[in-house]
Write an enzyme that holds these catalytic residues in place. Structure first.
Site, PDB file in Angstrom:
ATOM      1  CG  ASP A 268      -2.145   0.930   0.984  1.00 16.64           C
ATOM      2  OD1 ASP A 268      -2.057   1.813   0.095  1.00 16.64           O
ATOM      3  OD2 ASP A 268      -3.162   0.783   1.688  1.00 16.64           O
TER       4      ASP A 268
HETATM    5  C1  BGC Z   1      -4.966   3.341   0.063  1.00 12.52           C
HETATM    6  C2  BGC Z   1      -5.055   2.360  -1.090  1.00 12.52           C
HETATM    7  C3  BGC Z   1      -4.904   3.116  -2.380  1.00 12.52           C
HETATM    8  C4  BGC Z   1      -3.587   3.879  -2.366  1.00 12.52           C
HETATM    9  C5  BGC Z   1      -3.316   4.652  -3.635  1.00 12.52           C
HETATM   10  C6  BGC Z   1      -3.725   4.191  -0.022  1.00 12.52           C
HETATM   11  O1  BGC Z   1      -3.734   5.190   0.930  1.00 12.52           O
HETATM   12  O2  BGC Z   1      -4.987   2.628   1.280  1.00 12.52           O
HETATM   13  O3  BGC Z   1      -6.281   1.677  -1.052  1.00 12.52           O
HETATM   14  O4  BGC Z   1      -4.984   2.222  -3.470  1.00 12.52           O
HETATM   15  O5  BGC Z   1      -3.611   4.794  -1.287  1.00 12.52           O
HETATM   16  O6  BGC Z   1      -4.136   5.744  -3.732  1.00 12.52           O
END
Ligand code: BGC
Length: 828
Positions: A268
């Site tokens: 993530d």
């Molecule tokens: C989120 C993800 C997301 C990523 C990119 C993160 O903060 O938890 O679900 O895909 O950001 O935007």
């Protein structure tokens, strides 16, 4: 993590700017090695091997982390390719309810609403829309679906996922992935694993035992792997003491060894904590930058702490998926055009199919006759469409109509439809006379490069609660009241992930709110606003006890004058933040009490993320749960209200009566965690299973949802077939309208498993649309996985044999038919 905060900030701000501008189930074993190979065809491995042999170490490493996209389209991630070897770049975009880039896309209803339809075929269509649009919008990888279970009603991202039941989540994620990937876009199932809350999400250590993990949260991920997901995103949190993104048990033992996953695992965003440990544990790609898998990885290879074959292994996994999707072919698959009309059709179908009618006293709905000719629409989201929730799932919609307009149009020329806001979100002008020295708080413009300051006094006419509402473009002005900053920076992502509704005013300015009790003695007000590069506009507004009373009085007058009231209530959830209560925010409960007292023929439409308590329930005529219904939400809401379609949705999560009566209540170790540790001590009793085990009555149970017609269920027959049990029954529409029913099969415990077991768990379901009088014989197959429990001694599934109950219900609490049968073990 500190070094990345500024880059993260930039990313989030970019996301904010977008908003401003636009104002096979797990049970069927897992033959994934074989399946993946056959998908790739002969020779596939050879090309990847040859590339791995020709890539330099620097080139290999460049494939293992994110970088800045020279031609960014506003997406979340980017990996440059290696042009000299024909490896194209990868663009990675969110997310769960549509493609999140700077351009417009179909804003689909939130996944929680999709799930409410209990319809895997619809999940496939939903995935197809996103898959096609992602490709059309120059993306290669989708950062979705999210399959974490709803474990606590407070979790800020409950709207982004499918619900509390592992089987339903597994079915839906699997079909959605097939839909996405069938269009050529690589799916990323997320967030692996046990990321079931936003509070402390980047550090909380989730402790869950092996059986709990396999029987609850992991089932959806396993199904995603079986469906062929190209990528997996590791979660922020720790799992049993180790960060998910460097957790060998998750990333290697379970994901690859047990399930046979052959794609790649990415972090993530900024969720990585190590270089050597993460790579060894099975992580392949760092997102969105190179803090650990850039220069640090190269040094580690050079000094021998990372063997180069480990780097090759990750490169191979990424290239393997690219190969599978034709991205390494000399002529890459052509990108389609967007088809906004097709997207809108699916968005509308899903919103109607998931619309969940929770209450309908005296058949208040659908609105017909007089009830349809004199309607007062009340509530902020009655006029301003609440399209999607906040955070990375926010999509810039093609368009979004106002529910008020849709209701007015549907009611027709003969009807009288009026509107009152009832609960103000964005505030009313502050009279200049309350400010000394006076300034115009309604439209301050600061030129580029300039700074504007104010130091004066705000003097209310009487003691009152004031919500000071700041609207601004550019950098947030600093506002101090009595020398205390009113809108301080929010730690972490909270600053940049604001809610989907209140965060932006209808004209696109950003919004922050702060509530204080003020007195006529006067309060020092200091404001510093900076023009920045492009100049800035800001306004400071207020909502006070007095303005609120006036809004409620206006709503009550509108309610009295009309035959019927449709009152829209909201709750503004976002990634990055949990809710603190299941009650509706603001003063909406008081508004509902006042309006229903004036006119009991009131339908409450809920634009909320997840479970809501409803102390006002009995005073309403009807309650319709629409969640965040996407860009076609207005049309879908009107269609259901006026009976152009049946409300097709059923709850995929239990709604508690209040904050004291749900699985997390009263136990901070369970939620939100104590001293950084959180215990999943409810074990396998997630969601409705906990309510059954504890004898706690939910406000509305899992599976609940009403139709405009009636159904009868009869002739239950249960028999073991092969690896599962077939449950057959007959359903008949006994009413006078076509309608939807979702009979659910619940399985009782096995007498042969000496374990804590759910009193009943969902074994299968079937969504049916029947004409008046129509009768259908249905067989729901309960698979072996659902009949099994995880055996911690053998680290494997064990069939729950013996005499077990099989019940057919219309919710987890409303059983219509019941029978038992003896489940026999293999070979019996
Ligand atoms: C989120 C993800 C997301 C990523 C990119 C993160 O903060 O938890 O679900 O895909 O950001 O935007």
């Amino acid at each position: 993590m500190s070094h990345s905060v500024s880059r993260r900030s930039a990313l989030r701000l970019a996301g904010g700017a977008i908003a401003v501008a636009a104002a096979a189930t797990a049970g069927t074993a897992v033959p994934s090695h074989a399946a993946a190979r056959s998908r790739q065809g002969p020779g596939a491995g050879r090309r990847v091997e040859s590339l791995v042999g020709r890539l330099t170490l620097d080139e290999k490493i460049s494939l293992l982390h994110g970088a800045t996209d020279p031609k960014s389209l506003g997406q979340a991630g980017y990996v440059p390719g290696v042009p000299r070897l024909g490896i194209p770049p990868l663009r990675l975009a969110d997310g769960p309810a549509g493609v999140r880039v700077a351009a417009r896309a179909t804003a689909l209803p939130a996944p929680v609403l999709l799930a409410a339809a209990f319809d895997p075929a619809l999940a496939r269509r939903y995935g197809q829309v996103i898959g096609r649009e992602g490709r059309a919008l120059q993306q290669d990888v989708l950062l979705s679906p999210m399959v974490n279970l709803i474990r606590t009603p407070y979790a800020g991202r409950n709207f982004e996922t499918f619900g509390e039941d592992p089987l339903l989540a597994a079915d839906l994620v699997s079909e959605e992935i097939k839909g996405i990937q069938g269009e050529g876009l690589i799916a990323t199932v997320k967030h692996f694993a046990l990321n079931n809350q936003e509070k402390d999400r980047t550090k909380v250590d989730v402790r869950a035992d092996e059986r709990t993990m396999h029987e609850t949260e992991l089932r959806g991920f396993e199904a995603a792997v079986a469906a062929g997901t190209g990528a997996v995103m590791g979660a922020y949190n720790k799992v049993n003491g180790t960060f998910a993104c460097e957790n060998k048990e998750l990333l290697s033992d379970i994901l690859r060894e047990r399930w046979g996953f052959e794609g790649w695992v990415m972090t993530d965003w900024y969720a990585q904590h190590s270089t050597v440990a993460a790579l060894a544990a099975g992580l392949d790609m760092e997102m969105p930058d190179d803090a650990y898998f850039g220069a640090a990885l190269k040094r580690a290879v050079r000094d021998g702490s990372v063997p180069e074959p480990q780097v090759d292994r990750s490169v191979r996994r990424i290239l393997g998926v690219m190969e599978r999707f034709g991205l390494l072919d000399a002529s890459r698959p052509p990108r389609p055009e967007r088809d906004p009309d097709a997207g809108a059709t699916v968005a509308l179908d899903v919103a109607k199919a998931g619309a969940t009618l929770l209450r309908n006293a005296h058949r208040a709905l659908p609105l017909t006759g007089r009830a349809a000719r004199s309607v007062a629409v009340i509530g902020p989201t009655g006029r301003q469409p609440f399209v999607s929730g906040g955070g990375s799932a926010h999509v810039v919609p093609d368009h979004a109509d106002s529910p008020l307009d849709a209701i007015t149009a549907r009611a027709g020329r003969e009807a009288e439809v009026t509107y009152a806001v009832g609960e103000d979100l964005y505030g009313k002008p502050i009279p200049r006379s309350r400010l000394t020295p006076g300034f115009d708080p309604e439209g301050q413009k600061v030129a580029a490069g300039k700074e504007w300051t104010y130091d004066g006094t705000l003097t209310p006419a009487e003691p009152d609660e004031w919500t000071l509402v700041l609207h601004y473009s550019g950098e947030r002005p600093k506002v101090e009241l009595d020398d205390v900053e009113l809108y301080p920076p929010r730690p972490g992502v909270g600053e940049y992930f604001s809610g989907g509704l209140i965060a932006a005013a209808p004209d696109g300015l950003n919004v922050r709110r702060a509530t204080r009790n003020l007195t006529p003695a006067g309060h020092r007000l200091k404001i510093t606003a900076k023009g920045g590069d492009r100049g800035q506009t800001f306004r400071l507004r207020r909502i006070t006890g007095a303005t609120r009373a006036a809004d409620v009085a206006e709503a009550v007058r509108a309610a009295r004058r009309s035959h019927t009231v449709v009152l829209f209530a909201y709750e503004d959830a976002t990634e990055g933040q949990d809710r603190t209560t299941v009650a509706l925010p603001g003063h909406q409960e008081e508004l509902i009490q006042a309006v229903t007292a004036a006119n009991p023929r009131t339908t409450v439409v809920l634009n909320t993320s997840s479970a809501t308590s409803m102390p006002w329930l009995e005073r309403t005529a009807a309650v319709l749960q629409m969640y965040y219904p996407g860009q076609e939400g207005a049309a879908a809401t009107a269609a259901v209200l006026f009976g152009d379609c049946d409300p097709g949705g059923r709850l995929t999560q239990s709604f508690p009566v209040d904050d004291d009566l749900h699985p997390m209540a009263g136990d901070p170790r369970r939620y939100p965690g104590v001293d950084g540790v959180e215990e999943y001590s409810e074990g396998v009793l997630v969601g409705y299973r906990w309510y059954d085990a504890e004898g706690v009555r939910p406000l509305f149970p899992f599976g609940h949802g009403l139709s405009y017609t009636t159904f009868a269920y009869a002739d239950l027959a249960v028999r073991q077939v092969g690896r599962g049990v077939d449950v057959s029954f007959t359903v008949r529409n006994t009413g006078r309208r076509e309608g939807v029913t979702v009979p659910q099969v619940y399985v009782g415990p096995s007498p042969d498993l000496r374990l804590t077991q759910a009193e009943r768990l969902l074994g299968g379901y079937r969504r049916l649309t029947l004409r008046p009088g129509e009768r259908r014989r249905v067989t729901v197959h309960v698979d072996r996985r659902t009949l099994s429990a995880w055996d911690v001694k053998r680290h494997d599934w064990r069939l729950g044999t013996g005499r077990r109950s099989f019940r057919v219900g219309t919710s987890a609490r409303d059983m219509k038919l019941s029978a038992t049968t003896v489940v026999k073990g293999a070979g019996a």
